[in-house]
Design an enzyme around this catalytic site. Structure first.
Site, PDB file in Angstrom:
ATOM      1  N   GLU A  64       0.000 -19.635 -16.847  1.00 37.14           N
ATOM      2  CA  GLU A  64      -1.176 -20.056 -17.624  1.00 37.14           C
ATOM      3  C   GLU A  64      -2.287 -19.015 -17.531  1.00 37.14           C
ATOM      4  OE1 GLU A  64      -1.122 -24.884 -17.420  1.00 37.14           O
ATOM      5  OE2 GLU A  64      -1.156 -23.768 -15.545  1.00 37.14           O
ATOM      6  N   LYS A 147      -7.333 -16.735  27.820  1.00 36.95           N
ATOM      7  CA  LYS A 147      -7.939 -15.915  26.762  1.00 36.95           C
ATOM      8  C   LYS A 147      -7.433 -16.453  25.427  1.00 36.95           C
ATOM      9  CE  LYS A 147      -8.709 -11.145  25.412  1.00 36.95           C
ATOM     10  NZ  LYS A 147      -8.241 -11.210  24.037  1.00 36.95           N
ATOM     11  N   CYS A 456      -0.160  19.632  11.686  1.00 36.30           N
ATOM     12  CA  CYS A 456      -0.135  20.369  10.425  1.00 36.30           C
ATOM     13  C   CYS A 456      -1.205  21.444  10.494  1.00 36.30           C
ATOM     14  CB  CYS A 456      -0.434  19.403   9.279  1.00 36.30           C
ATOM     15  SG  CYS A 456      -0.937  20.224   7.775  1.00 36.30           S
TER      16      CYS A 456
END
Ligand code: IVH
Length: 709
Positions: A64, A147, A456
């Protein structure tokens, strides 16, 4: 368009088709009718976008919804002159909720350091004793409690009335979620008369496991997004823009701490918990108080055993020093208190298959191998990637594509490949060969001697590095540009909208181009530009961190900001370091916490003209705030102090922390910039050097007097 959802099991109210008025064929519409219908479609689609994206509650099926868009597109194709700038065809979907205002916490919301085993816990209690100058056999009573795996919240009461509630955010600034918190039954709106005038209660919002499952079942039934785990469900439920949705979600709150309080009458953590209860807060019923470390560890072991029986998720146990005067003396380091630690549960493991091994390039050019996995659920989260750390790790574990592997996930840590199950290895598999060229830009990837990481060498031409640097620049602890997420950065970079950080502050020139993009509309672009405007002023330590210099994380950035105070002073000093100025380098490595390898990375950064050019352009666009030391009228404020020899009254760590709290800088070595040398017992060569340089030497007693006793 919203991502596809399966709506076949939508409730009747959503799927039942009301008989629609037959649509007039587009060709038969008059321009006036077309304009009217476009207007109504825009409104209609906006309503459904909001319901889908912001309220997690679609009102119609995907088909729709698509039909509305198709009709809109058909009319626009026939009447192009009627296309509105804000048409749904230009604004696909609505940006996720960004509507909460920011709240600056009156006292930072800290996080916790982690202990992963009992030795780490021993080290913690040892540190506490050393800092407090206690005998290593002296008892340090602790409050131990589970915790909770939820999200932390600060609740502010003024005049005993709940006035504001905020998420933790980056610890300094969170989101104002007051209206939503008001819908949670565990959060009292009024406190009794004996509660302090100002009280900030801190604790955890969580959802029980059974409630999470029910919620997911109904979400699934409605064909809307389900949540990966109770924590995400709690966070998603609290961050709803419409508080009536939060009101329908089963959220709870455990109080475990506090921020600003006008008057504290307790002197222990344990007593403070009982005060919080008496004021109407829920504290964790499993919390206990132990004097001996062995009992704390026994509590941990017991909690590990009981974990699965608890109705809510926990991911460890927290130990907190019970005496509040000791907590105060211990203070904090970076963003975690010295007086508490989270003893994490063992990592959860699962078996899965490695589909491929890929190499990612980080902002510093580091090549990190990542295993792409057949998705598997570990500890309630679906994991499809796991890190393989580096080249040596792959070789050591001999991980190959097609292997069945054990993966593990501990808390928020990135999932890791632990080991290979050799008997499940497919025949004919080949060992993985680590690339010697960057997979992103093809530059040579170099591994320097003694380094585990291959990098790199493409520097400025490597797109992966550029994109990662930009992502870091906008990240939460840097410029905190919510709305310019990782996905957008990469897309903007590819399309040339962003290439350098400074472009972010020039995005207004590209507003039209951005608004044309999928997923953006004029409103979301306006929101982004408005946020960018607010970030033109930034504290020095955030600015330094945002630059993404190797090894310069948040803590180091803060040290640098504190030492140099202003951007200009810092830049001048770093430029001098990069030009080989020995004095500037000595000052830098003299900062406690900065070593020669960090100094080297700073020098490399400043020696690169492209970096200084980026700094110049940023300086033109921004206002970088000077570092401000806490207001202090102490005579040692702003002074540089060196401690030497054994101190009697307090440990070296405590002396340093106190001096810093009074606005002093503590250096490791004496230089011309040192204002005082504090000499304890058995002072050696440093005292002599101080005399040679004419630096005033103080005894410990004189020093304590100077600090105000
Ligand atoms: S005390 C200053 N107690 O754990 C100490 N934290 O990893 C502040 N948490 O941000 C935290 N249960 O959201 C404390 N019983 C507990 C806790 C707890 C869960 C969360 C909290 C904090 C995070 C740190």
């Amino acid at each position: 368009m919203p991502p596809p959802t399966v709506c076949s099991n939508l409730p009747d109210t959503m799927t039942a088709k009301k008989p629609l008025a037959p649509l007039v064929t587009v060709e038969d519409l008059t321009p006036l009718e077309a304009a009217e219908e476009l207007k109504s479609l825009a409104k209609n689609i906006a309503t459904h976008d909001r319901a889908y994206y912001q309220e997690d509650a679609p009102l119609i099926s995907d088909a729709e919804y698509d039909a509305l868009h198709l009709r809109n597109a058909a009319i626009e194709a026939h009447f192009p002159e009627l296309i509105h700038a804000d048409s749904p065809s230009r604004r696909v979907g609505t940006a996720p909720a960004t509507g909460f205002t920011k709240v600056t916490h009156s006292q930072p919301m800290l996080s916790l350091d982690n202990a992963f085993d009992e030795a780490d816990v021993k080290a913690f209690t040892g540190r506490v004793r050393r800092f407090l100058g206690l005998d290593q056999t002296e008892m340090v009573a602790m409050v131990c409690e589970p915790k909770i795996d939820g999200l932390s919240i600060s609740l502010r009461y003024e005049g005993r009335t709940f006035v504001q509630g905020a998420t933790r955010g980056d610890g300094e600034t969170g989101e104002n979620v007051t209206t939503n918190l008001r819908t949670i039954a565990d959060i009292p709106n009024r406190l009794p008369e004996d509660a302090p005038e100002v009280l900030e209660t801190r604790g955890e919002i969580y959802m029980r496991r059974d409630e999470f499952q029910d919620l997911n079942a109904s979400q699934e039934k409605a064909g809307v997004k389900t949540f990966a785990n109770p924590r995400n469900a709690a966070a998603g439920s609290l961050r709803q823009l419409d508080s009536s949705i939060t009101a329908t979600r089963p959220l709870h709150f455990f109080a475990y701490g506090w921020g600003e309080v006008s008057c504290i009458s307790s002197d222990t953590q344990w007593d403070m918990l009982s005060q919080l209860r008496s004021w109407g807060f829920v504290t964790n019923p499993l919390a206990v108080f132990h004097e001996r470390e062995v009992d704390c560890i026994a509590f941990y072991r017991d909690t590990v055993e009981r974990r699965s029986e608890l109705p809510y998720d926990i991911d460890g146990v927290v130990y907190k020093v019970n005496r509040l005067d000791w907590q105060e003396r211990l203070g904090q380091v970076s963003r975690a208190p010295r007086w508490a630690i989270a003893h994490k549960f063992p990592a959860e493991q699962a078996l899965t298959v490695v589909q491929t091994i890929e190499v990612q390039v980080g902002r510093t050019g580091a090549l990190t191998p990542v295993a792409r996995l057949e998705p598997v659920t570990v500890g309630g989260v679906v994991v499809s990637n796991a890190t393989l750390h580096n080249e040596d790790e792959i070789v050591r574990k001999d991980v190959r594509a097609g292997d069945t592997v054990v993966i593990q996930r501990a808390g928020d840590v990135i999932p890791q490949v632990v080991s290979v199950v050799p008997e499940k290895r497919p025949t004919g598999s080949e060992p993985y060969v680590f690339p010697d060229h960057c997979p992103e830009c093809g530059s040579l990837a170099v591994r320097e001697e003694g380094e585990a990481v291959r990098r790199c060498s493409g520097g400025l031409i490597c797109p992966a590095q550029a994109v990662e640097r930009l992502k870091h620049f906008v990240s939460r602890n840097a410029f905190d540009l919510e709305g310019l997420g990782a996905k957008h950065i990469a897309a903007f970079w590819i399309d040339g909208l962003l290439s350098s950080p400074v472009d972010i502050f020039r995005l207004e020139n590209k507003a039209d181009k951005i608004a044309e993009r999928e997923g953006w509309g004029t409103q979301s672009v306006e929101n982004l530009l408005a946020t960018v405007e607010t970030r033109r002023t930034i504290p020095l330590e955030r600015f330094i961190y945002a630059l993404g210099i190797r090894q310069v994380g948040q803590a180091t950035s803060r040290l640098l900001a504190k030492e140099y105070g202003s951007l200009t002073t810092w830049r001048t000093a770093m430029t001098a370091v990069s030009e080989g100025n020995e004095e500037a380098r000595a000052d830098l490595v003299n900062i406690d916490g900065i070593g020669s390898s960090m100094a080297e990375d700073l020098a490399i950064f400043f020696a690169e003209p492209h970096n200084t050019q980026v700094l110049d352009t940023l300086e033109n666009e921004l206002s970088v705030e000077n570092f401000t030391t806490p207001e202090s009228d102490s005579p040692i404020s702003g002074k540089t102090v060196v401690f030497t020899g054994t101190l009697e009254a307090m440990s070296r760590g405590e002396a340093k922390a106190r001096a810093e709290a009074l606005g002093a800088k503590v250096a490791g070595a004496i230089s011309k910039k040192t204002n005082y040398v504090v000499v304890g017992a058995t002072a050696g060569s440093k005292a002599k050097k101080a005399e040679e340089l004419g630096v005033p030497v103080l005894t410990e007693v004189e020093w304590i007097e100077m600090c105000g006793g």
